[in-house]
Design an enzyme around this catalytic site. Structure first.
Site, PDB file in Angstrom:
ATOM      1  CG  PHE A   1      10.560  -0.062  -1.372  1.00  0.00           C
ATOM      2  CD1 PHE A   1       9.681  -1.443  -2.082  1.00  0.00           C
ATOM      3  CD2 PHE A   1      12.155  -0.580  -0.649  1.00  0.00           C
ATOM      4  CE1 PHE A   1      10.568  -2.684  -2.546  1.00  0.00           C
ATOM      5  CE2 PHE A   1      12.991  -1.755  -1.318  1.00  0.00           C
ATOM      6  CZ  PHE A   1      12.152  -2.653  -1.810  1.00  0.00           C
TER       7      PHE A   1
ATOM      8  CB  THR B   1       8.160  -2.585 -11.108  1.00  0.00           C
ATOM      9  OG1 THR B   1       8.366  -1.087 -11.915  1.00  0.00           O
ATOM     10  CG2 THR B   1       8.608  -2.405  -9.055  1.00  0.00           C
TER      11      THR B   1
ATOM     12  NE  ARG C   1      -4.801  -9.551 -20.411  1.00  0.00           N
ATOM     13  CZ  ARG C   1      -5.171  -9.548 -21.518  1.00  0.00           C
ATOM     14  NH1 ARG C   1      -5.798  -8.059 -22.050  1.00  0.00           N
ATOM     15  NH2 ARG C   1      -4.556 -10.715 -22.543  1.00  0.00           N
TER      16      ARG C   1
ATOM     17  CG  ASN D   1       6.238  -9.106 -18.116  1.00  0.00           C
ATOM     18  OD1 ASN D   1       6.088 -10.798 -18.333  1.00  0.00           O
ATOM     19  ND2 ASN D   1       7.218  -8.478 -18.153  1.00  0.00           N
TER      20      ASN D   1
ATOM     21  CD  GLN E   1       5.948  -4.972  -8.909  1.00  0.00           C
ATOM     22  OE1 GLN E   1       6.977  -5.259  -7.764  1.00  0.00           O
ATOM     23  NE2 GLN E   1       6.002  -3.762  -9.297  1.00  0.00           N
TER      24      GLN E   1
ATOM     25  CD  GLU F   1       2.393   1.162  -3.475  1.00  0.00           C
ATOM     26  OE1 GLU F   1       1.078   1.053  -4.882  1.00  0.00           O
ATOM     27  OE2 GLU F   1       2.230   2.494  -2.685  1.00  0.00           O
TER      28      GLU F   1
HETATM   29 MO1  MOS Z   1       4.790   3.359  -3.587  1.00  0.00          MO
HETATM   30  S1  MOS Z   1       5.000   3.815  -1.305  1.00  0.00           S
HETATM   31  O1  MOS Z   1       3.717   4.704  -4.044  1.00  0.00           O
HETATM   32  O2  MOS Z   1       5.960   4.049  -4.022  1.00  0.00           O
END
Ligand code: MOS
Length: 758
Positions: free
Chosen positions: A250, A478, A642, A645, A652, A719
């Protein structure tokens, strides 16, 4: 000859693919940084300051040194030299807390490391650290919650370079506000939030002469390499950083914290490998957090709902020495059309650990404030929250005066409204009911930068029909392993199961940071170029090997698809598997390297404004009898380019929405005004949203490729899902309860003010 149908040319891009590293993780075979063990490994435990402001008067290590198994107690006088590091262009040399531990005797925040115990076992090291007696000259810490900006020049230095404090301005925002027929002037507050990745931070450091190897759970191994080369005065190539798996970050693992060079220095002093893993409490004190912010929003509009003025004046906290910039204006200047705008910031120093990037840094607290203000103004105008946004949709990026590469924000809002059933919303507070519960419906928009970092990759085509792709990027949980496999499979036509992915090591080609949501967008051109070059080597062999079916053919006449080489004129129905061509040429493998230059931080003015967009529609249920509020449903639509996955992509966004529920209702790092300590520095007292808090989540992707960014049109989605969600939840809360919460998180005390309490 095989028929066309048998050739697996259909690209795996855009199909849901389970993570290729999943089996390794669930079987425990995936080695995280602190899972590596070495002969003679020693364990280090830091001694943390128990004051937040003052000086170390005396450090008594005598008792600790005599304890069994203890190898050393390090402090300022015996740790040896640790230099500072300086950031260069791009993501190199960045250290958000630049002062190395033990540099002086001044204590600037609670939990700052003042000594380090090293012993044969973790338990001995912990006992020794506890036995170090520190006396302090103590002063009152400043952890005051209300923020008043310090006197700063118009341009300030930050961890990432200079920033003008008036960061965006057009027209005359103050005059337009003064004469606006409808106005809103409100201040929004977000607290310090701490990253709580399940995997704790830690370093295992090992020296071999003047070569250093570090196992670290890093989101940016090449940055760490450059930092450590500088801090220990080593040639760049003498430093190797390995990060095979990361238990999420994070942002807390983007840039190195002071414990890392401490472990390296201890290993140097003792000539043995040293492991230092932080306790959870330490991560609250000295490993970054999202800065506490206070944002005044002034909006003016015509009675019809056209914005005429927008002013955002924000102040954020920072630590005593450092210059981390919490850019709450990240999305403000382009998100809506408004002729008069001014975004301006100030900073307030506090005796706290250094704030740092946290998922959607700047934009997440920023959009909480701006989207909340949009909702409040729409209510004042008696306009629908969605309609008000559509009414103010810009044609271009008005902040930069350039077109958007690909923006489908209005479509996000329209699709979200349809999926959520927004047209059934009765705007009257407390008017909607279901199963005896009062419902609240809210919405908010989202935006996050889309860009690319420098990246390099290597691709090998091998004589067993497999392909290897290598890139020094990290997978922070991720799905980067899978993305690299999918890109390589797409380009070579080799099935995903036959692609081996290697990453997380500075011995590999220079990879991008896993941050800013730009790892995926960055690796696309590098992997494609590497695969192209490997295929060129293959075609060279195919056309020059005596007896090859393509001997003496022109390379231009040939094509490579579905893992086979064929003559273009014949169409893809036939061809020869590439493994056969390699064997015939006596080649075990052919390699290709590719690299691409990033666009982030480039001085050239961009031609296009590139961002991802999205929106959240949130429903809360409210039980006035017991003042119980729950998020019961969220529909999210994301325009993220695009989607390579969709399976990992949806995951996410869902994760980000859950984190947003935590932001809206639960998360708040609180500091003790007496000693400056983060009080709730553990997972019992720092509350994050857990499974029981997860409502029905629905995620939709628009899937418009952003071809200005890369050949596949993929942006990043790590994000964007956290942007806006808190504002959607506070709007829903107001709709259900009549309470406007402008300071997060929403507390029971706020809800008790509800006019619709039973
Ligand atoms: Mo993100 S805060 O750029 O890991």
């Amino acid at each position: 000859m095989p028929t066309t149908q048998e050739i697996p040319t259909a690209s795996p891009i855009g199909r849901g693919t389970p993570r290729i590293d999943g089996p390794l993780k669930v079987s425990g075979a995936a080695h995280y940084a602190s899972d590596f063990h070495f002969p003679e490994l020693l364990y280090a435990v830091p001694v943390e300051a128990t004051i937040a402001n003052g000086k170390i008067r005396q450090l008594d290590t005598a008792a600790a040194e005599k304890m069994p198994g203890v190898r050393a107690i390090f402090h300022r006088k015996n740790i040896g030299k640790i230099f500072r590091s300086s950031a260069g262009k791009g993501n190199e040399g960045i250290c958000i807390e630049r002062r190395p531990a033990f540099e002086d005797d001044v204590v600037r925040y609670y939990g700052q490391y003042v000594a380090l115990a090293v012993a044969d076992t973790f338990e001995s090291a912990k006992a020794a650290a506890d036995a170090v007696v520190v006396t302090y000259a103590k002063e009152k810490p400043n952890v005051e919650f209300k923020l008043t900006a310090d006197h700063d020049p118009d341009t300030v230095e930050t961890s990432y370079g200079p920033e003008k404090r008036v960061q965006s301005e057009r027209g005359d925002a103050a005059a337009a506000f003064a004469s606006a027929p409808v106005k809103l002037d409100q201040t929004y507050v977000t607290p310090a939030e701490t990253h709580v990745p399940i995997e704790l931070q830690g370093t295992t450091a090992m020296w071999d002469g003047d070569h250093l190897t570090v196992y670290e759970e890093s989101q940016a191994i090449f940055n760490l390499r450059s930092v450590l080369a500088q801090m220990f005065g080593l040639p760049y190539e003498n430093v190797r950083v390995i990060t095979k798996f990361v238990g999420s970050g994070f942002g807390s693992k983007l840039w190195p914290w002071t414990h890392c060079p401490l472990a390296v220095a201890a290993a140097r002093q003792l000539g043995k490998p040293v492991k230092l893993v932080l306790g959870r409490k330490m991560t609250f004190q000295a490993a970054g957090h999202r800065a506490h912010t206070q944002q005044r929003l002034r909006l003016g509009a015509t009675p019809e709902g056209k914005l005429v003025s927008l002013q955002q004046d924000y102040v954020y906290e920072r630590s005593m020495l450092e210059e981390y910039h919490e850019n709450c204006g990240e999305a403000t200047s382009f998100h809506y059309s408004v002729p008069n705008l001014r975004v301006h910031f100030g900073r307030a120093r506090r005796n706290i650990g250094t704030p740092s990037d946290m998922r959607g840094p700047g934009a997440v607290p920023g959009l909480y404030a701006t989207e909340s203000a949009m909702n409040e103004l729409a209510d004042q105008l008696k306009l629908d929250l969605v309609q008000f946004r559509i009414l103010n949709e810009p044609k271009i990026d008005e902040g930069e005066g350039i077109p958007f590469s690909s923006r489908h924000y209005v479509e996000c809002l329209q699709l979200g409204a349809e999926k959520f059933g927004w047209s059934k919303r009765n705007p009257d507070v407390g008017s909607m009911k279901r199963d005896g519960l009062t419902l609240g419906w809210g919405v908010a928009g989202a935006a996050w930068i889309a860009t690319r970092d420098d990246a390099a990759a290597n691709v090998e085509l091998r004589d067993d029909g497999s392909v290897r792709v290598a890139c020094g990027v990290q997978d922070i949980g991720t799905g980067t392993y899978t993305v690299l496999a999918l890109l390589t499979a797409d380009k070579t036509g080799v099935p995903v199961e036959k692609v081996e992915v290697v990453l997380g090591d500075t011995m590999l080609p220079h990879g991008p940071v896993s941050g800013g949501s730009w790892a995926t967008a960055s690796v696309v051109p590098a992997v494609f170029a590497a695969a192209d070059n490997a295929m060129t080597a293959l075609l060279n062999a195919a056309t020059t090997t005596p007896g090859s079916p393509f001997e003496n053919r022109k390379q231009d006449d040939l094509a490579f698809k579905g893992g086979r080489v064929f003559v273009k004129a014949d169409g893809p129905g036939g061809g020869v598997p590439f493994a056969d061509l390699l064997k015939r040429a006596d080649l075990r493998l052919v390699t290709g390297s590719g690299r691409s230059e990033g666009i982030f931080g480039s001085k050239a003015k961009p031609k296009f404004s590139m961002h991802s967009y999205g929106c959240h529609f949130a429903e809360v249920t409210w039980q006035p009898e017991i003042a119980r509020l729950r998020v019961s449903r969220v529909v999210t639509v994301i325009d993220g380019g695009r989607i390579i996955n969709p399976l990992a992509g949806r995951n996410q966004i869902e994760g980000a929405v859950v984190m947003g529920i935590g932001m809206a209702l639960l998360e708040h790092t609180t500091y003790d005004p007496q000693n400056g300590a983060p009080i709730n520095s553990n997972l019992a007292d720092y509350i994050v949203a857990v499974n029981a808090d997860v409502p029905k989540l629905e995620v939709h992707f628009l899937d418009y490729p952003d071809l200005e960014l890369n050949a596949i049109g993929a942006r990043g989605i790590g994000e964007i899902g956290l942007a806006g969600i808190a504002a959607a939840i506070t709007a829903a809360t107001n709709h259900a309860t009549g309470v406007r919460v402008r300071e997060l998180p929403i507390r029971i005390e706020d809800l008790l003010k509800s006019s619709v309490l039973a």
